[in-house]
Write a protein that holds these residues in place. Structure first.
Motif, PDB file in Angstrom:
ATOM      1  N   LEU A 123       0.832  -1.208   0.000  1.00 20.34           N
ATOM      2  CA  LEU A 123       0.000   0.000   0.000  1.00 20.34           C
ATOM      3  C   LEU A 123       0.863   1.254   0.000  1.00 20.34           C
ATOM      4  N   ALA A 124       1.901   1.266   0.831  1.00 15.06           N
ATOM      5  CA  ALA A 124       2.780   2.437   0.896  1.00 15.06           C
ATOM      6  C   ALA A 124       3.544   2.635  -0.414  1.00 15.06           C
ATOM      7  N   VAL A 125       4.022   1.558  -0.995  1.00 16.51           N
ATOM      8  CA  VAL A 125       4.748   1.658  -2.267  1.00 16.51           C
ATOM      9  C   VAL A 125       3.802   2.119  -3.378  1.00 16.51           C
ATOM     10  N   ALA A 126       2.590   1.573  -3.422  1.00 16.03           N
ATOM     11  CA  ALA A 126       1.616   1.987  -4.434  1.00 16.03           C
ATOM     12  C   ALA A 126       1.250   3.456  -4.250  1.00 16.03           C
ATOM     13  N   GLY A 127       1.069   3.891  -3.006  1.00 16.35           N
ATOM     14  CA  GLY A 127       0.777   5.303  -2.751  1.00 16.35           C
ATOM     15  C   GLY A 127       1.915   6.198  -3.192  1.00 16.35           C
ATOM     16  N   TYR A 128       3.138   5.793  -2.882  1.00 18.01           N
ATOM     17  CA  TYR A 128       4.310   6.571  -3.289  1.00 18.01           C
ATOM     18  C   TYR A 128       4.380   6.666  -4.812  1.00 18.01           C
ATOM     19  N   LEU A 129       4.212   5.545  -5.495  1.00 19.85           N
ATOM     20  CA  LEU A 129       4.286   5.550  -6.954  1.00 19.85           C
ATOM     21  C   LEU A 129       3.188   6.414  -7.566  1.00 19.85           C
ATOM     22  N   LEU A 130       1.991   6.302  -7.036  1.00 18.42           N
ATOM     23  CA  LEU A 130       0.872   7.056  -7.587  1.00 18.42           C
ATOM     24  C   LEU A 130       0.975   8.551  -7.289  1.00 18.42           C
ATOM     25  N   ILE A 131       1.192   8.888  -6.035  1.00 20.42           N
ATOM     26  CA  ILE A 131       1.160  10.293  -5.623  1.00 20.42           C
ATOM     27  C   ILE A 131       2.439  11.030  -6.017  1.00 20.42           C
ATOM     28  N   GLU A 132       3.578  10.459  -5.658  1.00 19.78           N
ATOM     29  CA  GLU A 132       4.822  11.202  -5.844  1.00 19.78           C
ATOM     30  C   GLU A 132       5.421  11.047  -7.235  1.00 19.78           C
ATOM     31  N   LEU A 133       5.340   9.873  -7.820  1.00 22.18           N
ATOM     32  CA  LEU A 133       5.960   9.698  -9.132  1.00 22.18           C
ATOM     33  C   LEU A 133       4.988   9.988 -10.275  1.00 22.18           C
ATOM     34  N   LEU A 134       3.784   9.431 -10.209  1.00 23.41           N
ATOM     35  CA  LEU A 134       2.852   9.618 -11.311  1.00 23.41           C
ATOM     36  C   LEU A 134       2.237  11.021 -11.317  1.00 23.41           C
ATOM     37  N   LEU A 135       1.767  11.471 -10.153  1.00 23.80           N
ATOM     38  CA  LEU A 135       1.148  12.792 -10.069  1.00 23.80           C
ATOM     39  C   LEU A 135       2.164  13.906  -9.797  1.00 23.80           C
ATOM     40  N   ASN A 136       3.383  13.543  -9.473  1.00 17.36           N
ATOM     41  CA  ASN A 136       4.478  14.481  -9.226  1.00 17.36           C
ATOM     42  C   ASN A 136       4.143  15.456  -8.087  1.00 17.36           C
ATOM     43  N   VAL A 137       3.579  14.921  -6.995  1.00 13.17           N
ATOM     44  CA  VAL A 137       3.273  15.714  -5.811  1.00 13.17           C
ATOM     45  C   VAL A 137       4.341  15.398  -4.770  1.00 13.17           C
ATOM     46  N   TYR A 138       5.049  16.426  -4.339  1.00 16.42           N
ATOM     47  CA  TYR A 138       6.109  16.225  -3.352  1.00 16.42           C
ATOM     48  C   TYR A 138       5.508  16.172  -1.955  1.00 16.42           C
ATOM     49  N   LEU A 139       5.838  15.137  -1.219  1.00 14.03           N
ATOM     50  CA  LEU A 139       5.463  15.019   0.185  1.00 14.03           C
ATOM     51  C   LEU A 139       6.746  14.925   0.992  1.00 14.03           C
ATOM     52  N   PRO A 140       6.889  15.722   2.026  1.00 14.71           N
ATOM     53  CA  PRO A 140       8.127  15.714   2.798  1.00 14.71           C
ATOM     54  C   PRO A 140       8.406  14.334   3.385  1.00 14.71           C
ATOM     55  N   PRO A 141       9.686  13.940   3.421  1.00 15.48           N
ATOM     56  CA  PRO A 141      10.028  12.591   3.881  1.00 15.48           C
ATOM     57  C   PRO A 141       9.960  12.414   5.393  1.00 15.48           C
ATOM     58  N   GLY A 142       9.817  13.455   6.132  1.00 20.50           N
ATOM     59  CA  GLY A 142       9.814  13.347   7.585  1.00 20.50           C
ATOM     60  C   GLY A 142      11.131  13.833   8.162  1.00 20.50           C
ATOM     61  N   ILE A 143      11.080  14.308   9.383  1.00 23.91           N
ATOM     62  CA  ILE A 143      12.246  14.895  10.035  1.00 23.91           C
ATOM     63  C   ILE A 143      13.388  13.891  10.136  1.00 23.91           C
ATOM     64  N   TRP A 144      13.088  12.657  10.459  1.00 24.57           N
ATOM     65  CA  TRP A 144      14.137  11.660  10.665  1.00 24.57           C
ATOM     66  C   TRP A 144      14.873  11.312   9.384  1.00 24.57           C
ATOM     67  N   PHE A 145      14.196  11.407   8.238  1.00 24.84           N
ATOM     68  CA  PHE A 145      14.815  11.003   6.981  1.00 24.84           C
ATOM     69  C   PHE A 145      15.392  12.162   6.185  1.00 24.84           C
ATOM     70  N   GLU A 146      15.124  13.402   6.583  1.00 30.33           N
ATOM     71  CA  GLU A 146      15.664  14.546   5.854  1.00 30.33           C
ATOM     72  C   GLU A 146      17.183  14.566   5.890  1.00 30.33           C
ATOM     73  N   GLY A 147      17.759  14.249   7.033  1.00 25.48           N
ATOM     74  CA  GLY A 147      19.216  14.208   7.148  1.00 25.48           C
ATOM     75  C   GLY A 147      19.830  13.147   6.280  1.00 25.48           C
ATOM     76  N   LEU A 148      19.189  11.985   6.171  1.00 26.23           N
ATOM     77  CA  LEU A 148      19.693  10.913   5.327  1.00 26.23           C
ATOM     78  C   LEU A 148      19.677  11.328   3.859  1.00 26.23           C
ATOM     79  N   LEU A 149      18.621  12.023   3.443  1.00 26.20           N
ATOM     80  CA  LEU A 149      18.530  12.440   2.057  1.00 26.20           C
ATOM     81  C   LEU A 149      19.556  13.528   1.725  1.00 26.20           C
TER      82      LEU A 149
END
Length: 153
Positions: A123-149
């Motif tokens: 479900l999370a992977v499908a949501g990511y693919l649909l929302i962020e890749l297909l629709l090109n809507v940026y959603l912040p990765p979260g405070i914990w993962f911003e440093g990693l990125l």
């Protein structure tokens, strides 16, 4: 009587929700579009209204008002919703959604590892693919993962 109370309240809630959805302000350029800020709330409201209406019509008398453990499961789901809301800014929407879905499946009695782990991740992977890749809507990765990125760049 009480078996019909919850569906009746849901029908009222859905009607009020749809009414409030009609009050969402639209920009002049998006008012003419087929998909706007009102589209998804309208879809949610209509689905809720239809399902609650079906449940209201089809409700039969239940002998035991509360089945054993149903109140405990309800409280655990409410707790999971609160934790989900608190987790989104920290770990991001997709990991939080996967954890929330897995937790809800576990609370409802699902014990097969493939379902409790595989379905939320899918479900999370499908949501990511649909929302962020297909629709090109940026959603912040979260405070914990911003440093990693940032270090990966």
């Amino acid at each position: 009587m009480t078996a019909r109370l919850v569906p009746a309240l849901l029908v009222v809630f859905a009607a009020v929700y749809l009414w409030q959805t009609s009050l969402i302000p639209l920009d002049p350029w998006s008012a003419e579009e087929a998909i706007s800020a009102r589209t998804l709330p309208y879809a949610y409201g209509v689905v809720l209204l239809v399902l609650a209406g079906i449940r209201l019509v089809a409700t039969t008398r239940v002998e035991h008002e509360f089945l054993p453990g149903s109140l405990r499961r309800l409280l655990l789901i409410c707790l999971l919703v609160i934790v989900y809301g608190l987790a989104i800014p920290r770990i991001g929407i997709w990991p939080a959604t996967a954890l929330f879905t897995g937790g809800c499946l576990w609370v409802e009695g699902e014990r097969r590892a493939a379902v409790v782990v595989g379905l939320p991740i899918g479900l999370a992977v499908a949501g990511y693919l649909l929302i962020e890749l297909l629709l090109n809507v940026y959603l912040p990765p979260g405070i914990w993962f911003e440093g990693l990125l940032e270090t990966a760049r």
